[in-house]
Design an enzyme around this catalytic site. Structure first.
Site, PDB file in Angstrom:
ATOM      1  N   HIS A 111       1.879   2.312  -3.562  1.00 16.42           N
ATOM      2  CA  HIS A 111       1.009   1.582  -4.320  1.00 16.42           C
ATOM      3  C   HIS A 111       0.458   3.766  -4.137  1.00 16.42           C
ATOM      4  CE1 HIS A 111      -3.644   2.772  -5.023  1.00 16.42           C
ATOM      5  NE2 HIS A 111      -2.786   2.546  -6.309  1.00 16.42           N
ATOM      6  N   ARG A 146       0.880  -1.186   0.551  1.00 20.43           N
ATOM      7  CA  ARG A 146      -0.073  -0.026   0.266  1.00 20.43           C
ATOM      8  C   ARG A 146       0.969   1.354   0.108  1.00 20.43           C
ATOM      9  NH1 ARG A 146      -5.251   1.480   0.225  1.00 20.43           N
ATOM     10  NH2 ARG A 146      -5.516  -0.411  -0.131  1.00 20.43           N
TER      11      ARG A 146
END
Length: 221
Positions: free
Chosen positions: A49, A46
């Site tokens: 990302h 994450r």
């Protein structure tokens, strides 16, 4: 108000769900996730990302107890304390397990006077106002190295201990040093082994801190 889309001139994916799936697949294909603890893999994904840098794992240092400590604290209702409003704004409230408070005290009216009196930054002064909420909290730094240094000095002076510390302040002055000081805390002060996540070096930022918090708040990717 327009009622029709513009003429399609480029070849690009428009399905939001597919973009999401493909993004995470690309991250897993291009990143060396063996560098992070197994239970922190989704946290690392994450964070990558959020920043678009698949080499981020090279600079990630994650305490082996970080994920379990942070999730246990959040599931018990612990607050999240941050150094920057951008970090607080980046936390997805729907992911929080107990509608946990997310607090940044940078705009507290006491902060300017404290900063002047102590000859420090407002970000650092604001951290002092965490004292009554810090025990067992999850704290995150995405902007100010001075704020992270200030927290470490408070802990050395006997301040209440948070459950976990996310250390991703960004910048050229003090950022790398503050994060190394967090890593070194337990060695320097026996008994102060607070689980942490650090992005070593100069890079970091509010998006990285918020993405780490979102991953810790809920395991779902």
């Amino acid at each position: 108000m327009t009622t029709a889309p513009p003429t399609r001139r480029y070849d690009y994916e428009t399905d939001g769900s597919q973009i999401y799936v493909d993004s995470f697949a690309t991250i897993r294909a291009e990143s060396d996730l063996s560098r992070v603890p197994a239970d922190a893999e989704k946290v690392a994904v994450r964070m990558i990302h959020a920043c678009g840098q698949t080499d981020l794992t090279r600079d990630l240092v994650i305490h082996p107890g970080l994920v379990s400590a942070a999730r246990t604290a959040l599931e018990a209702g612990a607050p999240i304390l941050t150094d920057a409003n951008m970090v607080a704004s980046g936390v997805t409230r729907a992911r929080l397990p107990r509608e946990n408070d997310v607090m940044c005290l940078l705009r507290d009216p006491r902060v300017p006077d404290l900063a002047r009196a102590w000859s420090t930054t407002r970000s650092a002064a604001a951290v002092s106002l965490w004292a009554d909420r810090m025990e067992g909290a999850v704290v995150a730094f995405g902007n100010a190295p001075t704020a992270l240094f200030h927290l470490l000095e408070m802990l050395r002076d006997g301040a209440p201990r948070p459950a976990a510390i996310i250390g991703t302040p960004v910048g050229f002055i003090g950022a790398a040093e503050s994060k190394q000081a967090l890593i070194d805390l337990a060695a320097d002060e026996p008994g102060l082994d607070v689980p942490y996540l650090v992005v070593t070096g100069r890079r970091g930022g509010s998006a990285m801190a918020a993405s780490a918090l979102n991953a810790l708040a809920q395991e779902r990717e």
